[in-house]
Design an enzyme around this catalytic site. Sequence first.
Site, PDB file in Angstrom:
ATOM      1  N   GLU A 118       0.847  -1.208   0.000  1.00 25.04           N
ATOM      2  CA  GLU A 118       0.000   0.000   0.000  1.00 25.04           C
ATOM      3  C   GLU A 118       0.874   1.246   0.000  1.00 25.04           C
ATOM      4  O   GLU A 118       2.005   1.197   0.458  1.00 25.04           O
ATOM      5  CB  GLU A 118      -0.869   0.021   1.279  1.00 25.04           C
ATOM      6  N   LYS A 120       2.368   4.641   1.424  1.00 21.96           N
ATOM      7  CA  LYS A 120       2.544   5.192   2.765  1.00 21.96           C
ATOM      8  C   LYS A 120       2.217   6.682   2.673  1.00 21.96           C
ATOM      9  O   LYS A 120       2.964   7.455   2.080  1.00 21.96           O
ATOM     10  CB  LYS A 120       3.973   4.981   3.248  1.00 21.96           C
ATOM     11  N   ASP A 122       1.567  10.526   3.617  1.00 20.06           N
ATOM     12  CA  ASP A 122       2.315  11.451   4.460  1.00 20.06           C
ATOM     13  C   ASP A 122       1.343  12.443   5.085  1.00 20.06           C
ATOM     14  O   ASP A 122       1.107  13.514   4.564  1.00 20.06           O
ATOM     15  CB  ASP A 122       3.355  12.175   3.601  1.00 20.06           C
ATOM     16  N   TYR A 234      -6.868   2.645   6.445  1.00 20.88           N
ATOM     17  CA  TYR A 234      -6.049   1.513   6.013  1.00 20.88           C
ATOM     18  C   TYR A 234      -5.868   0.412   7.053  1.00 20.88           C
ATOM     19  O   TYR A 234      -5.144  -0.536   6.824  1.00 20.88           O
ATOM     20  CB  TYR A 234      -4.678   1.998   5.542  1.00 20.88           C
ATOM     21  N   LYS A 322      10.695   3.253   2.433  1.00 21.73           N
ATOM     22  CA  LYS A 322      10.561   4.667   2.074  1.00 21.73           C
ATOM     23  C   LYS A 322      11.231   4.990   0.749  1.00 21.73           C
ATOM     24  O   LYS A 322      12.175   4.327   0.344  1.00 21.73           O
ATOM     25  CB  LYS A 322      11.188   5.517   3.173  1.00 21.73           C
ATOM     26  N   CYS A 416      10.272  48.551  -4.498  1.00 17.96           N
ATOM     27  CA  CYS A 416       9.771  47.400  -5.247  1.00 17.96           C
ATOM     28  C   CYS A 416      10.702  47.114  -6.427  1.00 17.96           C
ATOM     29  O   CYS A 416      10.981  48.017  -7.220  1.00 17.96           O
ATOM     30  CB  CYS A 416       8.358  47.694  -5.747  1.00 17.96           C
ATOM     31  N   CYS A 419       8.911  48.103  -9.851  1.00 21.42           N
ATOM     32  CA  CYS A 419       8.502  49.452 -10.245  1.00 21.42           C
ATOM     33  C   CYS A 419       9.218  50.554  -9.475  1.00 21.42           C
ATOM     34  O   CYS A 419       9.080  51.726  -9.810  1.00 21.42           O
ATOM     35  CB  CYS A 419       6.994  49.615 -10.077  1.00 21.42           C
ATOM     36  N   CYS A 433       4.248  45.927  -2.280  1.00 16.02           N
ATOM     37  CA  CYS A 433       4.298  47.092  -3.129  1.00 16.02           C
ATOM     38  C   CYS A 433       2.853  47.526  -3.308  1.00 16.02           C
ATOM     39  O   CYS A 433       2.008  46.734  -3.720  1.00 16.02           O
ATOM     40  CB  CYS A 433       4.902  46.739  -4.483  1.00 16.02           C
ATOM     41  N   CYS A 438       2.155  49.262 -10.685  1.00 12.84           N
ATOM     42  CA  CYS A 438       3.302  48.349 -10.711  1.00 12.84           C
ATOM     43  C   CYS A 438       3.131  47.334 -11.836  1.00 12.84           C
ATOM     44  O   CYS A 438       2.114  46.640 -11.911  1.00 12.84           O
ATOM     45  CB  CYS A 438       3.418  47.651  -9.363  1.00 12.84           C
TER      46      CYS A 438
END
Length: 675
Positions: A118, A120, A122, A234, A322, A416, A419, A433, A438
């Site tokens: 199956e 794994k 996370d 599971y 893993k 910025c 701009c 900004c 901009c």
Amino acid sequence: MAHQLNLDQARERAEELRRQINYHNYRYYVLDSPVISDFEYDALLNELREIEAAYPELQTPDSPTQRVGAAPREELPTVPHRVAMLSLDTVLNADELGNWVRTVQQAAGRENVTFTAEPKFDGLAVELVYESGVFVMAATRGDGYTGEDVTPNVKTLRQVPLRLIEGNDAPPAPALLEVRGEVYMRLEDFTKLNRQREERGEPVFANPRNAAAGSLRQLDPRVTASRPLSIFLYDVGVVEGYEFPTQTDVLTTLPRWGFPVCDQWQQAESLEDLLAYYASMSERRQSLPYEIDGVVYKVNDRALHEVLGERTRSPRWAVAHKFPPRQQTTRLRDIVWSVGRTGLVTPVAVLEPVNIGGVTVSRATLHNLDELERKDVRVGDWVLVQRAGDVIPQVVMAIPERRTGEERRPEPPDRCPACGAPTVRLGDPYLRCMNLDCPAQIRGRIEHYASRRAMDIEGLGEKLVAQLVEKGLVRRLPDLYDLDVETLAGLDRMGHKSATNLVNQIERSKRTTLPRFLYALGILHVGEGVANALAEALGTLDAVMNASEEQLLTIPGIGPEIARSVCEFFHEERNRQTVLDLLAKGVKVEADTAAIGGGELVGKTFVFTGSLATLTRDEAGELVKQRGGRVTDSVSSKTDYVVVGEAPGSKLEKARRLGITTLDEFEFRRLVGLD
Ligand code: IVH
């Protein structure tokens, strides 16, 4: 309808509705294959709500109306697990896996042992408990022996059945069923959530697992409800009243009761099968819509589990295999600043190119100023870089042990980079900004300016805006008013007729109202509600442009963040100039302060009970009145909405009895357009 039923009829109908809603919920959220329309689904849910409002004694904890709504808690209580939730031992390669397979075969006293293989997942391990088919409790894994009670939070996950599905070829519900699985966040949902958080100036999550864990372990279940969580089951814990001879039985029976089980598992007969599964999942990993960090092999025969037994923290009947980590170390060459479409100026790491899981990575995000400071990343550092699914690579941390002393702390830019306008910080970890013109933001600015509830320029959609900006025809908002039919007619997918229409639309949009114009400027935190409030309180554009922070703070519905943002916006000389240029092009901002929605709440009567956290009663009442609604003191059949704050009084009971719609503070804020 509801009030025409007597108690017995109502009970029967409520049960039938719950059964149907439960089933359609499963079709929609688990199978992703609905058999009725959203409209029909809502109708069923509304009918059930009405019955439960008329007969509160018929409400049950597993009713689909009860997913959200539990009150926030002081802390998450702890609960012991009846059977410990163990972790998994890891095999690192084919040799170690071979050893495990042999150990299992020896314990079994035979060679032909079968397995399941199956993914794994996370995420965050949880246990769900069902008594006679009804969901009663959910807990996190915790230290394996005691977890945290997250029942109200898990209840908000639409994929979790509050009652096991009957029929559907499913066995009858067992007296007790503990199911185990992983709460996770799909990559797409994770990216979307982080983007939203970024825009709102909230800290982003480092990866989908943190996002899932952080979202589930909340004191206020309403927060969990607002996060896009998913779950795969599971495994089972204690089960009374049903036997699962094999893991395959677990994985095929759970879906029949309505649980989401990942369909990527396989039965395996040999070491070769297991290795082939590992290889194929390593490939498939890239295209799965969620993160997996390896695969899990389990002995299929559950009687053998007993024989094999457990070590202190892990069973002998399962192992994890893993995938190589999607992390690498590399040198950070530079930190550059990138301006997003909404004006956020974010730090980006420029890296010595490095191969992570088959992809060359040369840039990674550092998110925001707080993250930069917390990680203390310096130019020249060796850094750990991580790639998570489709998500943009991130710098996880600096490795200070490898510093030479030549490294340099990054300086956030005071202008910025796109701009040259000054950057501002508004009490959050972001640099922004705020320049309307901009170039990094102009596309989004024009789209918003033209949108229906802003200046309402029909026909000026995303694709056209892109062309106008690319061809240099519109560099600043005022340029819109210089567009002529001839120029427009020369663009892709524009004929003479649509060009003429657009020019007329632009011309027509020049007459506008103060709230619309303020909203159209796209000032951070100024949605329609705030624009209405500003216009109502200050009356003219001039007054808004010149209001001080203190003055803004006296306006109902305007808090320090909004006041700061409005002031900073008009403090910027370029923005004042843009506004003047728009007026010079003929935009007429009428003194009319009529709310944008033109009184969406006309004819609606509101009653408030309990205290609100983010608004005073007066401010809330003002917001209703601005939209044409009425506020009264007592609940009657003429009341349309009862807004329920902390510690509500008898008005709430009365509202429930009369079946009147109740809103919590968040729903109310959304209704009046504050959020
Ligand atoms: S079975 C005792 N199956 O991995 C074994 N666990 O490192 C019970 N996990 O805490 C778990 N995917 O959170 C199992 N398909 C899967 C899994 C899985 C992820 C997690 C689980 C567990 C951790 C152990």
